[in-house]
Design a protein around this motif. Sequence first.
Motif, mmCIF file in Angstrom:
data_model
loop_
_atom_site.group_PDB
_atom_site.id
_atom_site.type_symbol
_atom_site.label_atom_id
_atom_site.label_comp_id
_atom_site.label_asym_id
_atom_site.label_seq_id
_atom_site.Cartn_x
_atom_site.Cartn_y
_atom_site.Cartn_z
ATOM 1 N N HIS A 4 0.837 -1.191 0.000
ATOM 2 C CA HIS A 4 0.000 0.000 0.000
ATOM 3 C C HIS A 4 0.874 1.244 0.000
ATOM 4 O O HIS A 4 1.946 1.256 0.603
ATOM 5 N N PRO A 5 0.427 2.316 -0.662
ATOM 6 C CA PRO A 5 1.169 3.573 -0.573
ATOM 7 C C PRO A 5 1.170 4.072 0.870
ATOM 8 O O PRO A 5 0.242 3.777 1.633
ATOM 9 N N PRO A 6 2.203 4.822 1.274
ATOM 10 C CA PRO A 6 2.298 5.294 2.663
ATOM 11 C C PRO A 6 1.054 6.032 3.150
ATOM 12 O O PRO A 6 0.661 5.882 4.300
ATOM 13 N N GLN A 7 0.397 6.808 2.299
ATOM 14 C CA GLN A 7 -0.778 7.554 2.734
ATOM 15 C C GLN A 7 -1.936 6.622 3.093
ATOM 16 O O GLN A 7 -2.745 6.930 3.951
ATOM 17 N N TRP A 8 -2.036 5.442 2.483
ATOM 18 C CA TRP A 8 -3.075 4.483 2.819
ATOM 19 C C TRP A 8 -2.874 3.938 4.224
ATOM 20 O O TRP A 8 -3.807 3.827 4.998
ATOM 21 N N GLU A 9 -1.628 3.578 4.567
ATOM 22 C CA GLU A 9 -1.339 3.084 5.913
ATOM 23 C C GLU A 9 -1.596 4.169 6.951
ATOM 24 O O GLU A 9 -2.116 3.896 8.029
ATOM 25 N N GLU A 10 -1.268 5.398 6.616
ATOM 26 C CA GLU A 10 -1.522 6.520 7.530
ATOM 27 C C GLU A 10 -3.028 6.706 7.735
ATOM 28 O O GLU A 10 -3.490 6.940 8.851
ATOM 29 N N LEU A 11 -3.801 6.572 6.661
ATOM 30 C CA LEU A 11 -5.262 6.680 6.763
ATOM 31 C C LEU A 11 -5.811 5.569 7.662
ATOM 32 O O LEU A 11 -6.653 5.824 8.522
ATOM 33 N N GLN A 12 -5.304 4.340 7.492
ATOM 34 C CA GLN A 12 -5.741 3.222 8.326
ATOM 35 C C GLN A 12 -5.439 3.501 9.798
ATOM 36 O O GLN A 12 -6.284 3.266 10.660
ATOM 37 N N GLU A 13 -4.242 3.996 10.092
ATOM 38 C CA GLU A 13 -3.859 4.298 11.473
ATOM 39 C C GLU A 13 -4.742 5.399 12.057
ATOM 40 O O GLU A 13 -5.191 5.304 13.200
ATOM 41 N N ASN A 14 -5.019 6.440 11.273
ATOM 42 C CA ASN A 14 -5.860 7.543 11.749
ATOM 43 C C ASN A 14 -7.292 7.068 11.996
ATOM 44 O O ASN A 14 -7.926 7.490 12.968
ATOM 45 N N MET A 15 -7.810 6.213 11.124
ATOM 46 C CA MET A 15 -9.161 5.683 11.325
ATOM 47 C C MET A 15 -9.211 4.831 12.593
ATOM 48 O O MET A 15 -10.178 4.903 13.349
ATOM 49 N N GLN A 16 -8.159 4.034 12.817
ATOM 50 C CA GLN A 16 -8.111 3.203 14.019
ATOM 51 C C GLN A 16 -8.120 4.078 15.267
ATOM 52 O O GLN A 16 -8.853 3.810 16.213
ATOM 53 N N LYS A 17 -7.328 5.140 15.259
ATOM 54 C CA LYS A 17 -7.273 6.048 16.409
ATOM 55 C C LYS A 17 -8.616 6.749 16.620
ATOM 56 O O LYS A 17 -9.087 6.874 17.740
ATOM 57 N N ALA A 18 -9.232 7.197 15.535
ATOM 58 C CA ALA A 18 -10.477 7.965 15.648
ATOM 59 C C ALA A 18 -11.664 7.090 16.054
ATOM 60 O O ALA A 18 -12.484 7.492 16.876
ATOM 61 N N LEU A 19 -11.748 5.893 15.485
ATOM 62 C CA LEU A 19 -12.922 5.055 15.713
ATOM 63 C C LEU A 19 -12.756 4.069 16.865
ATOM 64 O O LEU A 19 -13.735 3.677 17.480
ATOM 65 N N GLY A 20 -11.529 3.635 17.137
ATOM 66 C CA GLY A 20 -11.264 2.746 18.265
ATOM 67 C C GLY A 20 -11.577 1.291 17.983
ATOM 68 O O GLY A 20 -12.215 0.937 16.995
ATOM 69 N N ASP A 21 -11.104 0.440 18.879
ATOM 70 C CA ASP A 21 -11.260 -1.008 18.718
ATOM 71 C C ASP A 21 -12.710 -1.460 18.778
ATOM 72 O O ASP A 21 -13.123 -2.360 18.054
ATOM 73 N N SER A 22 -13.519 -0.868 19.644
ATOM 74 C CA SER A 22 -14.900 -1.336 19.801
ATOM 75 C C SER A 22 -15.703 -1.135 18.514
ATOM 76 O O SER A 22 -16.560 -1.959 18.180
ATOM 77 N N PHE A 23 -15.444 -0.055 17.775
ATOM 78 C CA PHE A 23 -16.135 0.170 16.504
ATOM 79 C C PHE A 23 -15.862 -0.984 15.540
ATOM 80 O O PHE A 23 -16.783 -1.530 14.933
ATOM 81 N N TRP A 24 -14.579 -1.367 15.427
ATOM 82 C CA TRP A 24 -14.221 -2.414 14.474
ATOM 83 C C TRP A 24 -14.765 -3.772 14.912
ATOM 84 O O TRP A 24 -15.159 -4.587 14.074
ATOM 85 N N LYS A 25 -14.820 -4.016 16.217
ATOM 86 C CA LYS A 25 -15.405 -5.265 16.698
ATOM 87 C C LYS A 25 -16.888 -5.334 16.320
ATOM 88 O O LYS A 25 -17.379 -6.368 15.876
ATOM 89 N N ASP A 26 -17.604 -4.231 16.471
ATOM 90 C CA ASP A 26 -19.023 -4.194 16.110
ATOM 91 C C ASP A 26 -19.226 -4.360 14.606
ATOM 92 O O ASP A 26 -20.206 -4.959 14.164
ATOM 93 N N MET A 27 -18.310 -3.827 13.816
ATOM 94 C CA MET A 27 -18.456 -3.851 12.363
ATOM 95 C C MET A 27 -18.088 -5.197 11.742
ATOM 96 O O MET A 27 -18.413 -5.437 10.583
ATOM 97 N N GLN A 28 -17.446 -6.092 12.490
ATOM 98 C CA GLN A 28 -17.050 -7.388 11.927
ATOM 99 C C GLN A 28 -18.241 -8.175 11.408
ATOM 100 O O GLN A 28 -18.112 -8.940 10.459
ATOM 101 N N ASN A 29 -19.389 -7.991 12.016
ATOM 102 C CA ASN A 29 -20.575 -8.714 11.564
ATOM 103 C C ASN A 29 -21.227 -8.072 10.351
ATOM 104 O O ASN A 29 -22.103 -8.672 9.735
ATOM 105 N N VAL A 30 -20.834 -6.844 10.017
ATOM 106 C CA VAL A 30 -21.444 -6.121 8.910
ATOM 107 C C VAL A 30 -20.543 -6.112 7.674
ATOM 108 O O VAL A 30 -20.989 -6.360 6.560
#
Length: 141
Positions: A4-30
């Motif tokens: 992935h280009p560096p900006q994609w990894e940075e976007l992923q990291e920023n989304m993880q920080k902004a949304l947090g682990d609980s958001f991604w756990k809830d979204m696994q079913n969707v």
Amino acid sequence: MTNHPPQWEELQENMQKALGDSFWKDMQNVLPRRIPLIDLFETQSEGFVIIEVPGIAKQEDVQLDIKGSKLSIDIHLPYPYPVSKERLHTQERMFGNFKRSITLPFSYEKKSINAHYKNGLLTVRFTKVNHNQRIKFQMEE
């Protein structure tokens, strides 16, 4: 390992920080699964991270790094079939490069970390250390 280009990894990291682990756990079913799934648990004396990665061909396909309480997992799952991806009628399994970081909820002995791979599961095992300590003090009048 990722392509992935560096900006994609940075976007992923920023989304993880902004949304947090609980958001991604809830979204696994969707959302469709795009990273290897993990289980994280601890006993009184040990901590475990179990990573579901069937199809690892060689040890070089997995890189585990730890800094403080953050475990980084970098995985390459090779494409195993003798036909092109376009010829697959159904594709639900994951292939390619995946990167994930998780925060460990416990302290551990640095020299005690070990990992092994069996039956499609990569198990990382930590010996826990208790850093909690009561501080005694003297009263002066």
